[in-house]
Design a protein around this motif. Structure first.
Motif, PDB file in Angstrom:
ATOM      1  N   LYS A  96     -38.550 139.441 -61.795  1.00 47.68           N
ATOM      2  CA  LYS A  96     -38.942 139.351 -63.212  1.00 47.68           C
ATOM      3  C   LYS A  96     -38.161 140.385 -64.040  1.00 47.68           C
ATOM      4  O   LYS A  96     -37.836 140.152 -65.195  1.00 47.68           O
ATOM      5  CB  LYS A  96     -40.448 139.575 -63.364  1.00 47.68           C
ATOM      6  N   LYS A  97     -37.893 141.540 -63.416  1.00 44.18           N
ATOM      7  CA  LYS A  97     -37.145 142.604 -64.116  1.00 44.18           C
ATOM      8  C   LYS A  97     -35.642 142.312 -64.133  1.00 44.18           C
ATOM      9  O   LYS A  97     -34.932 142.660 -65.055  1.00 44.18           O
ATOM     10  CB  LYS A  97     -37.396 143.947 -63.434  1.00 44.18           C
ATOM     11  N   GLU A  98     -35.159 141.669 -63.045  1.00 44.65           N
ATOM     12  CA  GLU A  98     -33.705 141.505 -62.868  1.00 44.65           C
ATOM     13  C   GLU A  98     -33.121 140.246 -63.489  1.00 44.65           C
ATOM     14  O   GLU A  98     -31.993 140.249 -63.955  1.00 44.65           O
ATOM     15  CB  GLU A  98     -33.374 141.461 -61.365  1.00 44.65           C
ATOM     16  N   ILE A  99     -33.876 139.151 -63.430  1.00 44.84           N
ATOM     17  CA  ILE A  99     -33.299 137.852 -63.800  1.00 44.84           C
ATOM     18  C   ILE A  99     -33.041 137.774 -65.295  1.00 44.84           C
ATOM     19  O   ILE A  99     -33.904 138.059 -66.120  1.00 44.84           O
ATOM     20  CB  ILE A  99     -34.227 136.688 -63.351  1.00 44.84           C
ATOM     21  N   LYS A 100     -31.832 137.374 -65.608  1.00 44.37           N
ATOM     22  CA  LYS A 100     -31.452 137.269 -67.021  1.00 44.37           C
ATOM     23  C   LYS A 100     -31.810 135.892 -67.549  1.00 44.37           C
ATOM     24  O   LYS A 100     -31.655 134.893 -66.846  1.00 44.37           O
ATOM     25  CB  LYS A 100     -29.943 137.473 -67.171  1.00 44.37           C
ATOM     26  N   SER A 101     -32.237 135.870 -68.804  1.00 47.91           N
ATOM     27  CA  SER A 101     -32.429 134.575 -69.458  1.00 47.91           C
ATOM     28  C   SER A 101     -31.043 134.008 -69.757  1.00 47.91           C
ATOM     29  O   SER A 101     -30.145 134.746 -70.152  1.00 47.91           O
ATOM     30  CB  SER A 101     -33.205 134.764 -70.761  1.00 47.91           C
ATOM     31  N   MET A 102     -30.862 132.727 -69.502  1.00 51.78           N
ATOM     32  CA  MET A 102     -29.544 132.143 -69.775  1.00 51.78           C
ATOM     33  C   MET A 102     -29.701 130.717 -70.277  1.00 51.78           C
ATOM     34  O   MET A 102     -30.698 130.052 -70.019  1.00 51.78           O
ATOM     35  CB  MET A 102     -28.666 132.211 -68.516  1.00 51.78           C
ATOM     36  N   GLU A 103     -28.671 130.296 -71.008  1.00 53.24           N
ATOM     37  CA  GLU A 103     -28.651 128.922 -71.528  1.00 53.24           C
ATOM     38  C   GLU A 103     -27.714 128.076 -70.680  1.00 53.24           C
ATOM     39  O   GLU A 103     -26.676 128.551 -70.222  1.00 53.24           O
ATOM     40  CB  GLU A 103     -28.136 128.909 -72.975  1.00 53.24           C
ATOM     41  N   PHE A 104     -28.083 126.821 -70.492  1.00 46.68           N
ATOM     42  CA  PHE A 104     -27.178 125.879 -69.832  1.00 46.68           C
ATOM     43  C   PHE A 104     -26.072 125.493 -70.817  1.00 46.68           C
ATOM     44  O   PHE A 104     -26.308 125.439 -72.024  1.00 46.68           O
ATOM     45  CB  PHE A 104     -27.940 124.619 -69.401  1.00 46.68           C
ATOM     46  N   ALA A 105     -24.877 125.249 -70.267  1.00 50.29           N
ATOM     47  CA  ALA A 105     -23.743 124.894 -71.122  1.00 50.29           C
ATOM     48  C   ALA A 105     -23.010 123.678 -70.547  1.00 50.29           C
ATOM     49  O   ALA A 105     -23.068 123.409 -69.343  1.00 50.29           O
ATOM     50  CB  ALA A 105     -22.781 126.084 -71.234  1.00 50.29           C
ATOM     51  N   VAL A 106     -22.329 122.968 -71.432  1.00 54.15           N
ATOM     52  CA  VAL A 106     -21.573 121.773 -71.033  1.00 54.15           C
ATOM     53  C   VAL A 106     -20.524 122.145 -69.975  1.00 54.15           C
ATOM     54  O   VAL A 106     -19.948 123.236 -70.006  1.00 54.15           O
ATOM     55  CB  VAL A 106     -20.899 121.149 -72.280  1.00 54.15           C
ATOM     56  N   HIS A 107     -20.316 121.238 -69.025  1.00 50.85           N
ATOM     57  CA  HIS A 107     -19.348 121.350 -67.912  1.00 50.85           C
ATOM     58  C   HIS A 107     -19.822 122.260 -66.781  1.00 50.85           C
ATOM     59  O   HIS A 107     -19.080 122.508 -65.836  1.00 50.85           O
ATOM     60  CB  HIS A 107     -17.947 121.783 -68.369  1.00 50.85           C
ATOM     61  N   GLU A 108     -21.064 122.759 -66.876  1.00 48.71           N
ATOM     62  CA  GLU A 108     -21.602 123.508 -65.738  1.00 48.71           C
ATOM     63  C   GLU A 108     -22.216 122.516 -64.743  1.00 48.71           C
ATOM     64  O   GLU A 108     -22.561 121.397 -65.098  1.00 48.71           O
ATOM     65  CB  GLU A 108     -22.666 124.507 -66.200  1.00 48.71           C
ATOM     66  N   VAL A 109     -22.330 122.981 -63.492  1.00 46.46           N
ATOM     67  CA  VAL A 109     -22.917 122.151 -62.431  1.00 46.46           C
ATOM     68  C   VAL A 109     -24.000 122.982 -61.743  1.00 46.46           C
ATOM     69  O   VAL A 109     -23.775 124.160 -61.444  1.00 46.46           O
ATOM     70  CB  VAL A 109     -21.849 121.735 -61.396  1.00 46.46           C
ATOM     71  N   TYR A 110     -25.154 122.379 -61.496  1.00 47.33           N
ATOM     72  CA  TYR A 110     -26.258 123.103 -60.869  1.00 47.33           C
ATOM     73  C   TYR A 110     -26.768 122.388 -59.627  1.00 47.33           C
ATOM     74  O   TYR A 110     -26.827 121.149 -59.582  1.00 47.33           O
ATOM     75  CB  TYR A 110     -27.429 123.275 -61.856  1.00 47.33           C
ATOM     76  N   ALA A 111     -27.145 123.200 -58.622  1.00 45.44           N
ATOM     77  CA  ALA A 111     -27.883 122.680 -57.464  1.00 45.44           C
ATOM     78  C   ALA A 111     -29.332 123.052 -57.715  1.00 45.44           C
ATOM     79  O   ALA A 111     -29.703 124.229 -57.633  1.00 45.44           O
ATOM     80  CB  ALA A 111     -27.376 123.338 -56.191  1.00 45.44           C
ATOM     81  N   MET A 112     -30.138 122.066 -58.082  1.00 45.06           N
ATOM     82  CA  MET A 112     -31.558 122.304 -58.382  1.00 45.06           C
ATOM     83  C   MET A 112     -32.363 122.097 -57.107  1.00 45.06           C
ATOM     84  O   MET A 112     -32.322 121.030 -56.506  1.00 45.06           O
ATOM     85  CB  MET A 112     -32.028 121.348 -59.482  1.00 45.06           C
ATOM     86  N   ASP A 113     -33.086 123.137 -56.707  1.00 48.14           N
ATOM     87  CA  ASP A 113     -33.762 123.139 -55.404  1.00 48.14           C
ATOM     88  C   ASP A 113     -35.210 123.560 -55.593  1.00 48.14           C
ATOM     89  O   ASP A 113     -35.480 124.658 -56.078  1.00 48.14           O
ATOM     90  CB  ASP A 113     -33.026 124.146 -54.489  1.00 48.14           C
TER      91      ASP A 113
END
Length: 390
Positions: free
Chosen positions: A211-228
């Motif tokens: 909770k302290k370490e993880i940065k908030s980030m936005e998804f952007a076009v041309h990115e690829v994610y492995a959702m698990d």
């Protein structure tokens, strides 16, 4: 000229997209064939060998003219039964694990074309049918995991944030009286990286430290994610299982290995698997491979993937897919094989926002429908060869 540079960039993006989609199609083709192998009396090692063999057979049919292009396994076939969470891909020398009626089985595998990977995970319960659906806590975990994966798919779009997914998934698991496993990550993936940039992560059920370490980030076009997504009816904690670690991948570390066996082993790893995770089962001489492995792991040239299990001994369900973020939304390139008629949970989602989200249409996996016949013949081929090698 600027026009020429733009044209090259467009061609390169299209070519990359095609490679991802091909990897996705093959991963689903293999996944369907592996599902058919998970039957009472089947041996887990045979199923894993079958999956890996079929990945190699299917990828060999593509990009034949480009001899330099690497392709094959992006994640070895893992079969995790009941409370075992991930990374179980046994060796021929390990004790047999036999599939039984009623087992909850997670199948995970990955395929790459030129380093562009399609990773996928799916859960089945052996012997379930529309006439005899799964009920109780196992159904709750599987249906919750499926809904979490579907909700995430509708949120992985340019401009949305990782926190939106974390919050939505929390609502879904609460509705089914379940928990996602604490601290499990979904990543942005890149070429030859199945775990990409650390600041592009989605954490489900984050630990206090995360909770302290993880940065908030936005998804952007041309990115690829492995959702698990992993969901349990237990407390959400994991521990290392009492099983040997067989899956490893190369790190970025460098070290001059002292032993001849280690150097030969590491050289083979670099040539055959590049930066992709691999299983020791892929080596002809298992004993030799184990000898070479030790020094590589001690000096952190290889990163181990230990087998994990649910800390409370509860069954864990998993769904995983690969998704490309595109200008008009996203494209899921694999997964999406869930059959709702096989599971009946007494819980349901009441949250109006979540229901509205799930009611949205999601771009289904890319690519045309493969003929069943093709999948069957490839599966038969892999089966006979896997049997021959075991």
């Amino acid at each position: 000229s600027p026009y020429e540079r733009l044209r090259k960039a467009v061609v390169s993006t299209q070519s990359t997209g095609t490679k991802y989609k091909t990897a996705g199609e093959i991963s689903n083709l293999v996944l369907k064939a592996v599902i058919n192998e998970v039957v009472p009396g089947a041996n887990v090692i045979d199923i894993c060998s079958f999956g890996d063999k079929m990945i190699l057979d299917e990828t060999a049919k593509h990009y034949k003219k480009d001899k330099q292009l690497k392709k094959g396994i992006a994640f070895p076939t893992c079969i995790c039964v009941n409370e075992i969470v991930c990374h179980f891909s046994p060796l021929r020398s390990d004790a047999n694990v036999v599939i039984k009626e009623g087992d909850l089985v997670k199948i995970e595998l990955g395929v790459h074309i030129d380093g562009y990977a399609g990773v996928v995970g799916h859960t089945i319960v052996v012997g379930s049918s529309a006439e005899n659906p799964v009920t109780g806590p196992i159904a709750d975990a599987v249906v919750a995991a499926h809904n979490c994966a579907e909700a995430a798919l509708r949120l992985i779009k340019a401009g949305n944030t990782n926190q939106q997914i974390t919050d939505t998934i929390q609502k879904i698991t609460d509705a089914f009286n379940t928990k996602t496993l604490e601290g499990m990550l979904s990543y942005e993936i890149k070429r030859y990286q199945t775990e990409g940039a650390t600041d592009k992560q989605i954490v489900l059920n984050p630990s206090e430290a995360q909770k302290k370490e993880i940065k908030s980030m936005e998804f952007a076009v041309h990115e690829v994610y492995a959702m698990d997504v992993f969901v349990t009816t237990g407390g959400g904690k994991m521990k290392e299982a009492d099983a040997s670690t067989t899956v490893h991948k190369r790190s970025d570390e460098t070290y001059l290995l002292k032993m001849k066996a280690s150097r030969a082993f590491f050289s083979e790893v670099c040539n055959r698997f590049t930066m992709m995770p691999f299983t020791l089962r892929a080596f002809e001489d298992e004993k030799k491979a184990k000898m070479g492995l030790k020094e590589c792991v001690t000096h952190e040239l290889l990163h181990p993937y230990p087998v994990q299990q649910d800390a409370d001994g509860k069954e864990v369900a998993q769904f995983k897919y690969t998704v490309l973020v595109v200008p008009n939304g996203n494209i899921r390139i694999n997964g999406g094989l869930f059959d709702p008629s096989l599971f009946k949970s007494e819980h349901k989602i009441e949250d109006k926002e979540v229901l509205a989200l799930l009611a949205q249409s999601a771009n289904r996996k890319a690519g045309g429908k493969k003929k069943k016949k093709k999948a069957k013949s490839a599966a038969e081929e892999a089966k006979s060869e896997a049997a021959a090698t075991n």
